[in-house]
Design a protein around this motif. Structure first.
Motif, PDB file in Angstrom:
ATOM      1  N   ASP A 134       0.833  -1.210   0.000  1.00  0.00           N
ATOM      2  CA  ASP A 134       0.000   0.000   0.000  1.00  0.00           C
ATOM      3  C   ASP A 134       0.863   1.253   0.000  1.00  0.00           C
ATOM      4  OD1 ASP A 134      -2.294  -1.572   0.041  1.00  0.00           O
ATOM      5  OD2 ASP A 134      -2.571  -1.450   2.216  1.00  0.00           O
ATOM      6  N   HIS A 135       1.972   1.242   0.762  1.00  0.00           N
ATOM      7  CA  HIS A 135       2.845   2.408   0.823  1.00  0.00           C
ATOM      8  C   HIS A 135       3.511   2.668  -0.533  1.00  0.00           C
ATOM      9  CE1 HIS A 135       5.539   5.343   2.535  1.00  0.00           C
ATOM     10  NE2 HIS A 135       6.599   4.678   2.054  1.00  0.00           N
ATOM     11  N   SER A 136       3.985   1.618  -1.212  1.00  0.00           N
ATOM     12  CA  SER A 136       4.633   1.782  -2.514  1.00  0.00           C
ATOM     13  C   SER A 136       3.637   2.279  -3.553  1.00  0.00           C
ATOM     14  CB  SER A 136       5.248   0.451  -2.972  1.00  0.00           C
ATOM     15  OG  SER A 136       6.232   0.018  -2.066  1.00  0.00           O
TER      16      SER A 136
ATOM     17  N   ARG B 214      12.289  10.648  -9.898  1.00  0.00           N
ATOM     18  CA  ARG B 214      13.475  10.089  -9.252  1.00  0.00           C
ATOM     19  C   ARG B 214      13.396  10.216  -7.754  1.00  0.00           C
ATOM     20  NH1 ARG B 214      16.014  12.481 -13.762  1.00  0.00           N
ATOM     21  NH2 ARG B 214      16.338  14.392 -12.560  1.00  0.00           N
ATOM     22  N   GLY B 215      12.711  11.306  -7.289  1.00  0.00           N
ATOM     23  CA  GLY B 215      12.664  11.491  -5.842  1.00  0.00           C
ATOM     24  C   GLY B 215      11.586  10.697  -5.166  1.00  0.00           C
TER      25      GLY B 215
ATOM     26  N   ALA C 196       3.826   5.879  -5.749  1.00  0.00           N
ATOM     27  CA  ALA C 196       3.789   5.888  -7.209  1.00  0.00           C
ATOM     28  C   ALA C 196       2.659   6.768  -7.721  1.00  0.00           C
ATOM     29  CB  ALA C 196       3.639   4.459  -7.721  1.00  0.00           C
ATOM     30  N   ARG C 197       1.496   6.728  -7.093  1.00  0.00           N
ATOM     31  CA  ARG C 197       0.375   7.559  -7.524  1.00  0.00           C
ATOM     32  C   ARG C 197       0.667   9.048  -7.349  1.00  0.00           C
ATOM     33  NH1 ARG C 197      -4.832   4.208  -5.063  1.00  0.00           N
ATOM     34  NH2 ARG C 197      -4.880   2.624  -6.743  1.00  0.00           N
ATOM     35  N   ARG C 198       1.360   9.393  -6.257  1.00  0.00           N
ATOM     36  CA  ARG C 198       1.694  10.814  -6.065  1.00  0.00           C
ATOM     37  C   ARG C 198       2.648  11.300  -7.144  1.00  0.00           C
ATOM     38  NH1 ARG C 198       1.998   9.353  -0.569  1.00  0.00           N
ATOM     39  NH2 ARG C 198       4.289   9.289  -0.697  1.00  0.00           N
ATOM     40  N   ALA C 199       3.622  10.446  -7.486  1.00  0.00           N
ATOM     41  CA  ALA C 199       4.594  10.852  -8.503  1.00  0.00           C
ATOM     42  C   ALA C 199       3.958  10.970  -9.880  1.00  0.00           C
ATOM     43  CB  ALA C 199       5.750   9.851  -8.530  1.00  0.00           C
ATOM     44  N   LEU C 200       3.142  10.028 -10.264  1.00  0.00           N
ATOM     45  CA  LEU C 200       2.509  10.030 -11.575  1.00  0.00           C
ATOM     46  C   LEU C 200       1.397  11.062 -11.686  1.00  0.00           C
ATOM     47  CD1 LEU C 200       2.294   6.161 -12.201  1.00  0.00           C
ATOM     48  CD2 LEU C 200       3.905   7.808 -13.214  1.00  0.00           C
ATOM     49  N   GLY C 201       0.954  11.596 -10.561  1.00  0.00           N
ATOM     50  CA  GLY C 201      -0.125  12.565 -10.601  1.00  0.00           C
ATOM     51  C   GLY C 201       0.325  13.972 -10.931  1.00  0.00           C
ATOM     52  N   ARG C 202       1.592  14.210 -10.935  1.00  0.00           N
ATOM     53  CA  ARG C 202       2.078  15.547 -11.215  1.00  0.00           C
ATOM     54  C   ARG C 202       2.174  15.759 -12.717  1.00  0.00           C
ATOM     55  NH1 ARG C 202       6.968  15.591  -6.733  1.00  0.00           N
ATOM     56  NH2 ARG C 202       5.599  15.505  -4.895  1.00  0.00           N
ATOM     57  N   ARG C 203       1.704  16.908 -13.206  1.00  0.00           N
ATOM     58  CA  ARG C 203       1.632  17.183 -14.642  1.00  0.00           C
ATOM     59  C   ARG C 203       2.670  18.235 -15.116  1.00  0.00           C
ATOM     60  NH1 ARG C 203      -0.536  12.671 -15.785  1.00  0.00           N
ATOM     61  NH2 ARG C 203      -2.635  12.380 -14.913  1.00  0.00           N
ATOM     62  N   HIS C 204       3.629  18.592 -14.271  1.00  0.00           N
ATOM     63  CA  HIS C 204       4.616  19.597 -14.689  1.00  0.00           C
ATOM     64  C   HIS C 204       5.730  18.904 -15.460  1.00  0.00           C
ATOM     65  CE1 HIS C 204       2.634  22.538 -12.186  1.00  0.00           C
ATOM     66  NE2 HIS C 204       2.671  21.660 -11.185  1.00  0.00           N
ATOM     67  N   HIS C 205       5.848  19.240 -16.750  1.00  0.00           N
ATOM     68  CA  HIS C 205       6.818  18.542 -17.601  1.00  0.00           C
ATOM     69  C   HIS C 205       8.256  18.859 -17.227  1.00  0.00           C
ATOM     70  CE1 HIS C 205       3.666  17.148 -20.277  1.00  0.00           C
ATOM     71  NE2 HIS C 205       3.162  18.400 -20.237  1.00  0.00           N
TER      72      HIS C 205
END
Length: 297
Positions: free
Chosen positions: A261-263, A284-285, A267-276
């Motif tokens: 659940d933590h992983s 990476r972070g 991953a969802r937080r990272a993929l949710g960002r739309r700034h190219h």
């Protein structure tokens, strides 16, 4: 209605087992021209049947009937209600071999001799008539199917002169041992046994039962065995080891579930960002270390 409150000499309750000479019974003479006579037209109008032999059930209650007329022609009649009339003579009923239920309450019957022919009779109501002695009922001993006989009906204030004697029910039961009910009260079978037990229970509750009868009642017993609700005293070693291993496996499963659940959340937080511009740095972070090689970072 005649038969109610009629003063009569002391009723005769002779011992049914004694052999006495049969006294000829005098039926009250029917006056010609008084009262209604049963005719084919009356029967067809009352039942809607075209043939008297087709009549199985007949209700002629309270019609002022004094003469039974052609009733003998209803050869297949099984149920007959003649209550509340002025009937004295029963001769036509002798031909009704199939008759099972007969209600003659509230009439002027002083002799039931013709009922000898009603071989199938099971229930007979004679309350509110002019029967003075049990000898007048001896003819009913040949009716092997007779189960219920009513000579008195308190609800309608109907009786017979012989009912004035307090012991007439016991004498009647001795005369006709096949009866299961007299005046609506059971005298044989499980119903009478239940009635007796209820009477004993009422007497015990009122403090009137004899000590011996009270002592005969067995004490109450539990409906389950002793210790039924207690948990088992011990558990086997095999069961204890299996329980331990199962608990350990459940703990490991819960731990793996939390890590997964933590992983997934990272991953969802990272993929949710739309700034190219900084998506690479964010990925990476935020992604787990073991995913960096797969993604080419």
């Amino acid at each position: 209605m005649e038969g109610r409150g009629e003063e009569a000499p002391e009723p005769e309750l002779s011992d049914p087992s004694e052999e006495e000479e049969e006294e000829p019974e005098q039926e009250e003479e029917e006056e010609e021209g008084s009262g209604v006579r049963v005719t084919p037209a009356l029967l067809k109008a009352a039942t809607g049947e075209f043939s008297l032999e087709s009549i199985l059930l007949l209700q002629l209650r309270g019609r002022g009937i004094a003469h039974l007329g052609c009733l003998a022609d209803c050869s297949n009649l099984e149920w007959l209600d003649l209550s509340g009339n002025a009937i004295a003579g029963l001769a036509p009923l002798a031909a009704l071999r199939a008759l099972a239920v007969l209600n003659l309450a509230g009439n002027r019957v002083a002799s039931v001799e013709p009922l000898r022919g009603c071989r199938s009779l099971r229930r007979l109501n004679l309350a509110g008539n002019r029967l003075r002695s049990l000898r007048q009922l001896r003819c009913l001993r040949c009716l092997r199917h007779l189960e219920s006989l009513r000579l008195r009906d308190p609800r309608g204030d109907l009786g017979n002169p012989l009912c004035a004697a307090p012991a007439y029910r016991a004498a009647l039961a001795a005369l006709l041992p096949g009866l299961k009910a007299i005046d609506g009260q059971r005298v044989a079978g499980r119903g009478s046994e239940l009635f007796r037990l209820c009477g004993e229970l009422d007497a015990a509750l009122d403090g009137e039962a004899e000590p011996a009868a009270a002592a005969a009642v067995p004490p109450a017993q539990p409906w389950v065995q002793a210790g039924f609700w207690e948990p088992p005293a011990s558990r086997s070693a095999v069961l204890e080891e299996a329980t331990r291993q199962l608990g350990q496996a459940l703990r490991e499963c819960r731990e793996l579930g939390h890590r997964a659940d933590h992983s997934i959340a990272r991953a969802r937080r990272a993929l949710g960002r739309r700034h190219h511009g900084d998506i690479g740095g964010d990925l990476r972070g935020d992604l787990p270390g073991d995913l960096h090689g797969d993604l080419g970072f």
